[in-house]
Scaffold this motif. Structure first.
Motif, PDB file in Angstrom:
ATOM      1  N   SER A   6       0.841  -1.191   0.000  1.00 48.65           N
ATOM      2  CA  SER A   6       0.000   0.000   0.000  1.00 48.65           C
ATOM      3  C   SER A   6       0.879   1.245   0.000  1.00 48.65           C
ATOM      4  O   SER A   6       1.963   1.261   0.593  1.00 48.65           O
ATOM      5  N   THR A   7       0.413   2.255  -0.690  1.00 50.36           N
ATOM      6  CA  THR A   7       1.102   3.533  -0.732  1.00 50.36           C
ATOM      7  C   THR A   7       0.067   4.633  -0.672  1.00 50.36           C
ATOM      8  O   THR A   7      -1.108   4.413  -0.985  1.00 50.36           O
ATOM      9  N   GLY A   8       0.490   5.805  -0.230  1.00 50.78           N
ATOM     10  CA  GLY A   8      -0.488   6.871  -0.107  1.00 50.78           C
ATOM     11  C   GLY A   8       0.155   8.221   0.126  1.00 50.78           C
ATOM     12  O   GLY A   8       1.374   8.356   0.341  1.00 50.78           O
ATOM     13  N   TYR A   9      -0.695   9.232   0.074  1.00 42.49           N
ATOM     14  CA  TYR A   9      -0.263  10.613   0.290  1.00 42.49           C
ATOM     15  C   TYR A   9      -1.279  11.292   1.197  1.00 42.49           C
ATOM     16  O   TYR A   9      -2.492  11.145   1.019  1.00 42.49           O
ATOM     17  N   GLU A  10      -0.797  12.028   2.184  1.00 43.39           N
ATOM     18  CA  GLU A  10      -1.663  12.761   3.095  1.00 43.39           C
ATOM     19  C   GLU A  10      -1.160  14.188   3.239  1.00 43.39           C
ATOM     20  O   GLU A  10       0.045  14.427   3.320  1.00 43.39           O
ATOM     21  N   ILE A  11      -2.084  15.128   3.270  1.00 40.91           N
ATOM     22  CA  ILE A  11      -1.749  16.528   3.501  1.00 40.91           C
ATOM     23  C   ILE A  11      -2.667  17.061   4.583  1.00 40.91           C
ATOM     24  O   ILE A  11      -3.882  16.841   4.547  1.00 40.91           O
ATOM     25  N   THR A  12      -2.086  17.730   5.558  1.00 43.91           N
ATOM     26  CA  THR A  12      -2.836  18.260   6.693  1.00 43.91           C
ATOM     27  C   THR A  12      -2.722  19.771   6.710  1.00 43.91           C
ATOM     28  O   THR A  12      -1.611  20.317   6.765  1.00 43.91           O
ATOM     29  N   LYS A  13      -3.856  20.443   6.652  1.00 41.12           N
ATOM     30  CA  LYS A  13      -3.911  21.903   6.699  1.00 41.12           C
ATOM     31  C   LYS A  13      -4.043  22.358   8.149  1.00 41.12           C
ATOM     32  O   LYS A  13      -4.736  21.741   8.950  1.00 41.12           O
ATOM     33  N   ASP A  14      -3.376  23.471   8.489  1.00 35.60           N
ATOM     34  CA  ASP A  14      -3.405  24.025   9.850  1.00 35.60           C
ATOM     35  C   ASP A  14      -2.988  22.981  10.879  1.00 35.60           C
ATOM     36  O   ASP A  14      -3.610  22.845  11.945  1.00 35.60           O
ATOM     37  N   ALA A  15      -1.934  22.249  10.568  1.00 30.53           N
ATOM     38  CA  ALA A  15      -1.489  21.167  11.453  1.00 30.53           C
ATOM     39  C   ALA A  15      -1.118  21.712  12.834  1.00 30.53           C
ATOM     40  O   ALA A  15      -0.454  22.746  12.967  1.00 30.53           O
ATOM     41  N   GLN A  54       1.259  20.075   6.752  1.00 31.22           N
ATOM     42  CA  GLN A  54       2.119  18.913   6.963  1.00 31.22           C
ATOM     43  C   GLN A  54       1.834  17.915   5.845  1.00 31.22           C
ATOM     44  O   GLN A  54       0.679  17.643   5.527  1.00 31.22           O
ATOM     45  N   LYS A  55       2.890  17.355   5.247  1.00 25.14           N
ATOM     46  CA  LYS A  55       2.735  16.418   4.145  1.00 25.14           C
ATOM     47  C   LYS A  55       3.396  15.088   4.494  1.00 25.14           C
ATOM     48  O   LYS A  55       4.416  15.048   5.186  1.00 25.14           O
ATOM     49  N   GLN A  56       2.803  14.010   3.959  1.00 26.18           N
ATOM     50  CA  GLN A  56       3.380  12.686   4.199  1.00 26.18           C
ATOM     51  C   GLN A  56       3.115  11.767   3.015  1.00 26.18           C
ATOM     52  O   GLN A  56       1.986  11.668   2.533  1.00 26.18           O
ATOM     53  N   TRP A  57       4.188  11.123   2.559  1.00 25.75           N
ATOM     54  CA  TRP A  57       4.097  10.015   1.617  1.00 25.75           C
ATOM     55  C   TRP A  57       4.442   8.747   2.381  1.00 25.75           C
ATOM     56  O   TRP A  57       5.299   8.774   3.262  1.00 25.75           O
ATOM     57  N   GLY A  81      11.821  18.430   5.579  1.00 28.31           N
ATOM     58  CA  GLY A  81      11.232  17.126   5.346  1.00 28.31           C
ATOM     59  C   GLY A  81      12.271  16.050   5.560  1.00 28.31           C
ATOM     60  O   GLY A  81      13.474  16.295   5.414  1.00 28.31           O
ATOM     61  N   GLN A  82      11.826  14.854   5.915  1.00 30.03           N
ATOM     62  CA  GLN A  82      12.762  13.773   6.182  1.00 30.03           C
ATOM     63  C   GLN A  82      12.117  12.431   5.872  1.00 30.03           C
ATOM     64  O   GLN A  82      10.917  12.232   6.095  1.00 30.03           O
ATOM     65  N   TYR A  83      12.931  11.517   5.342  1.00 29.17           N
ATOM     66  CA  TYR A  83      12.498  10.149   5.110  1.00 29.17           C
ATOM     67  C   TYR A  83      12.776   9.322   6.363  1.00 29.17           C
ATOM     68  O   TYR A  83      13.768   9.542   7.064  1.00 29.17           O
ATOM     69  N   ALA A  84      11.889   8.371   6.642  1.00 25.94           N
ATOM     70  CA  ALA A  84      12.050   7.521   7.809  1.00 25.94           C
ATOM     71  C   ALA A  84      11.498   6.132   7.497  1.00 25.94           C
ATOM     72  O   ALA A  84      10.807   5.934   6.485  1.00 25.94           O
TER      73      ALA A  84
END
Length: 821
Positions: free
Chosen positions: A624-633, A657-660, A698-701
């Motif tokens: 599974s893969t996905g993308y999330e974006i959070t406004k006013d985090a 805030q963004k996350q792949w 940003g950082q990969y983990a």
């Protein structure tokens, strides 16, 4: 009342719109449903004593070649109904583990005979000497489903003696920081539910509740990234649903568990689970007791200023806690008719905890490595009580699957905490700088929760259906902190450090969801609307912030199954994360004269848009893969006053805030005795802001959980789990990588009714939290070592009737109970 009337009118408009849409869809599909006869077969399955057999497998076969047309399971009364059939000749075959199969006589369905109720199908025991059937199969510790990741806690050696928070910390992608904030793949704000019900607690209170919940009472933990519209929209990163055990086997049965352990202190736990099901009644109850003595170490080093004008603070703390928990859960299910079931459940929790925090702060400067020393001793007593009631009525309108379920919930939480502080300052030579400072605080907290909801299910045909529902929740919290100092032998109230904060929140919601299947494609779409009224009132500061707002939360998913070996899906959802009420309290809580925590009454909700793609290979390997974006985090920020040399922690809304992410779940059977399940998540977490506390990076983990199960003998199994979390930067904090290995062994006796489990968590004592920050004028290091290496020995004994039906039906029941049904 007037301020509330206008919001309610808006809610009525939203609810009316949703219900009108539901009625329109009903009418649209009603016509097609009446165009052809509804060919139906009904019947019942019993044993040779005419006792109903629940959860028996029903196979509908073509009479010509015995090919399978449809498969289903009998209900709790042994009844089944096969509907939406075609004209033709059929056979009905019934089977149940431990019984011999039996098949009915030929059944003919025609336009003149569209309905047939056949004679009871009687099953005979496969072995006449067998009085009970013990299921020996075991689910994997980690199980990937199409819409969630499931941690099957039940029967795991690693769950023995642990509490709910311990188990969460060992679950894939989940981390818990020093303040009991729970994160999923590095993102905070996840919603925690228990049996499908939202907890509504602050992070501290939720932590207390989870640490008081015996792991032996937990069946599984569901990690849901993109929940459907049936769930509350709260929880930006997703939902964690903790499912407690609830036995529904017929007859009288149960289990007893007792265990002991040792880490930095002693551990003890015991629990008793009893269930009795007879006729229309099902009565169940669980009692558990836990005692946990533990010590955690936290070291904080920070520097204020720079070059030759800095002040350093080197702080070490030893926190010893003794916690005793009593919990009780009991309930009854009563089938008032063939179509209606009423359920009532009550649960209570009583916690007595005592903490002793001994800390030393060495204060230095450029001129001297040691200017003075502060020795702080804090004694904290905490009594935590909770009481919850749930009343549910489920009405099965017809045998086609139409169902109406209504829930009423009431919960109350009471925390009586008191603390005594003694701060003593010494000169570098060890002499007293001045007399010790003595202070104390009383911190009572009350939470009252009422929630009411109704859910309606309406199948339109075999491949499609509608769901709709309404919910109303009312939460009130009352925190009254009284702080006083000892002066000339008298306790004097300190108004600057006392605070009374009352928070009220009402959320009214409605949702509608539609799903259908067309050939190899599946479609699901839903819309949820929530109207929120909140009122945060600091009586001490005369600061009051009221809000009311309405939001719409769409979600949709498409699945494609070209074959049994390849399954694809894509989903989208929008979610909200409302600020926790304790973060809205504008008051400053002083931990010592150099450290405090301050609320922010102007925090806004954050909104998350999530897109996910899922692929399942050979019904086993999941990608599974996905993308999330959070406004006013909403993120935690630490700030520093260089003049007073003090720091305070608060929360603020940043831009976004963004996350792949990419997740791989791979169950592998290496040999007959070695099974493995590995879950790997790689993700990118980035922040973007343009305010005065600019955070742009940003950082990969990566997060890894690998579980290995070994069957040494039929009655002897072992397992080991590796957990690894790479380094991560969240907000202004850099979190170092961490890893641990857990191991356990299980020996069964007496036809697997009795089990002895020996486990060791964090075998090499490597799991700790090392956090640094260098942001603006901040320069700090936090090193925390919790008690993570614990040796545990546990005994479990299952008694009474252990006969159950098909495991497939068991999975179906789990799916329904995700929403608290």
């Amino acid at each position: 009342m007037k301020p509330f009337l206008l919001p309610m009118r808006n809610l009525i408009k939203v609810s009316t719109s949703l219900l009108c849409s539901l009625v329109f869809l009903f009418q649209s599909f009603a016509v097609s449903a009446q165009q052809a006869p509804n060919y139906t077969i009904e019947g019942k399955v019993t044993d040779t004593l005419n006792r109903s057999l629940d959860y028996a497998t029903i196979n509908l076969l073509q009479a010509s070649d015995s090919s399978v047309v449809k498969v289903m399971f009998t209900d709790e009364n042994g009844d089944y109904r096969l509907s939406d059939l075609k004209e033709g000749n059929y056979l009905v075959q019934a089977e149940l583990l431990g019984f011999a199969k039996n098949t009915s006589q030929q059944i003919i369905l025609s336009p003149t005979r569209p309905y047939k109720k056949i004679d009871n199908i009687v099953l005979h025991l496969a072995n006449n000497e067998l009085n009970a059937i013990v299921i020996t199969g075991q689910r994997p510790l980690i199980e990937r489903k199409s819409d969630m990741l499931v941690v099957n806690v039940e029967s795991s050696t690693l769950a023995a003696g642990n509490n709910a928070m311990d188990i969460l910390e060992r679950s894939p992608g989940i981390t818990v920081d020093k303040d009991d904030n729970i994160s999923l793949n590095g993102k905070k704000g996840i919603m925690v539910m228990i049996d499908g019900k939202q907890t509504y607690l602050s992070s501290e209170q939720l932590g207390s509740l989870l640490r008081s919940t015996d792991g032996n009472t937990i069946q599984s933990i569901e990690i849901i990234n993109n929940p459907s519209s049936k769930y509350d929209a709260a929880g930006g990163p997703g939902i964690i649903n903790i499912k407690l055990k609830k036995n529904k086997m017929s007859g009288t049965n149960g289990s007893f568990n007792a265990g002991a352990g040792y880490g930095n202190g002693h551990k003890a736990n015991t629990s008793l689970n009893v269930n009795h099901k007879s006729g229309k009644f099902n009565v169940f109850g669980t009692y558990s007791y836990q005692e946990n003595d533990r010590t955690d170490i936290i070291n904080i080093y920070r520097i204020v200023g720079g070059e030759n004008q800095f002040t350093s603070f080197d702080q070490g703390n030893s926190m010893t806690m003794l916690r005793k928990n009593h919990s009780l859960r009991a309930g009854v299910d009563y089938q008032t008719s063939e179509k209606n079931t009423v359920s009532f459940q009550a649960s209570g929790l009583l916690t007595d905890a005592g903490n002793e925090n001994i800390g030393g702060v060495q204060i230095g400067s450029f001129q001297s490595p040691l200017d003075s020393t502060l020795i702080a001793n804090t004694l904290l007593d905490e009594d935590f009580r909770s009481l919850s009631f749930n009343l549910n009525n489920t009405y099965n309108i017809d045998t086609l699957g139409r169902k109406l379920s209504v829930d009423a919930d009431y919960s109350s939480f009471f925390e009586d905490a008191s603390a005594n502080y003694t701060n003593t300052f010494y000169n570098p030579d060890g002499s007293l700088l001045h007399e010790p400072l003595e202070s104390r605080s009383l911190m009572p907290s009350k939470i009252y929760i009422q929630a009411y909801k109704a859910d309606y299910t309406h199948p339109l045909n075999e491949n499609s259906g509608l769901e709709a529902g309404l919910k109303y929740a009312n939460v009130k919290t009352d925190n009254d902190l009284k702080f006083s100092e000892r002066t000339d032998g008298q306790w004097i109230n300190d108004e600057n450090r006392s605070n009374h904060f009352v928070y009220r929140e009402q959320v009214a919601a409605g949702y509608i969801s539609y799903h259908t299947t067309l050939d190899k494609f599946g479609f699901k779409a839903g819309l949820r609307s929530e109207y929120t009224i909140s009122d945060g009132n600091s009586l001490t500061l005369s600061n009051r912030v009221k809000r009311d707002y309405i939001d719409f939360f769409p979600n949709a998913s498409v699945s494609y199954n070209p074959s049994d070996d390849h399954q694809y899906s894509i989903s989208y959802s929008k979610r909200i994360n409302r600020p926790r009420y304790n973060n809205l309290n504008p008051f400053s809580y002083f931990l010592d004269q150099y450290t405090s925590v301050q609320g922010n009454p102007y925090l806004q909700p954050e909104y998350t848009h999530a897109l996910a793609v899922n692929y399942t290979l050979l019904k086993r390997f999941n990608f599974s893969t996905g993308y999330e974006i959070t406004k006013d985090a909403v993120v935690e920020i630490m700030k520093q006053n260089d003049v007073s040399k003090s720091t305070f922690i608060t929360n603020e809304n940043i831009a976004q805030q963004k996350q792949w992410f990419l997740n791989v779940n791979a169950p592998v059977r290496f040999t007959k005795f070695w099974n493995s399940n590995t879950n790997i998540t790689g993700f990118y977490l980035g922040f973007e802001s343009e305010n005065e506390n600019s955070i742009n990076y940003g950082q990969y983990a990566m997060q890894l959980t690998s579980n290995q199960n070994f069957t040494i003998l039929p009655s002897l199994t072992a397992e080991a789990t590796l957990n690894y979390q790479s380094g991560l930067q969240y907000s202004i904090y850099k979190i170092a990588d961490a890893w641990s290995i857990d191991a356990g062994i299980n020996k069964s006796f007496n036809n697997k009714k009795a089990n002895i489990k020996l486990s060791v968590s964090d075998v090499f004592n490597t799991r700790d939290q090392y956090v640094t920050t260098q942001h603006a004028n901040l320069n700090a290091i936090i090193d925390q070592k919790r008690e993570t290496r614990v040796f545990r020995l546990s005994l479990t004994y299952n008694f009474g009737n252990t006969k159950i039906g098909s495991s497939k039906q068991y999975e179906k029941s789990d799916e329904e109970k995700r929403i608290g049904k």
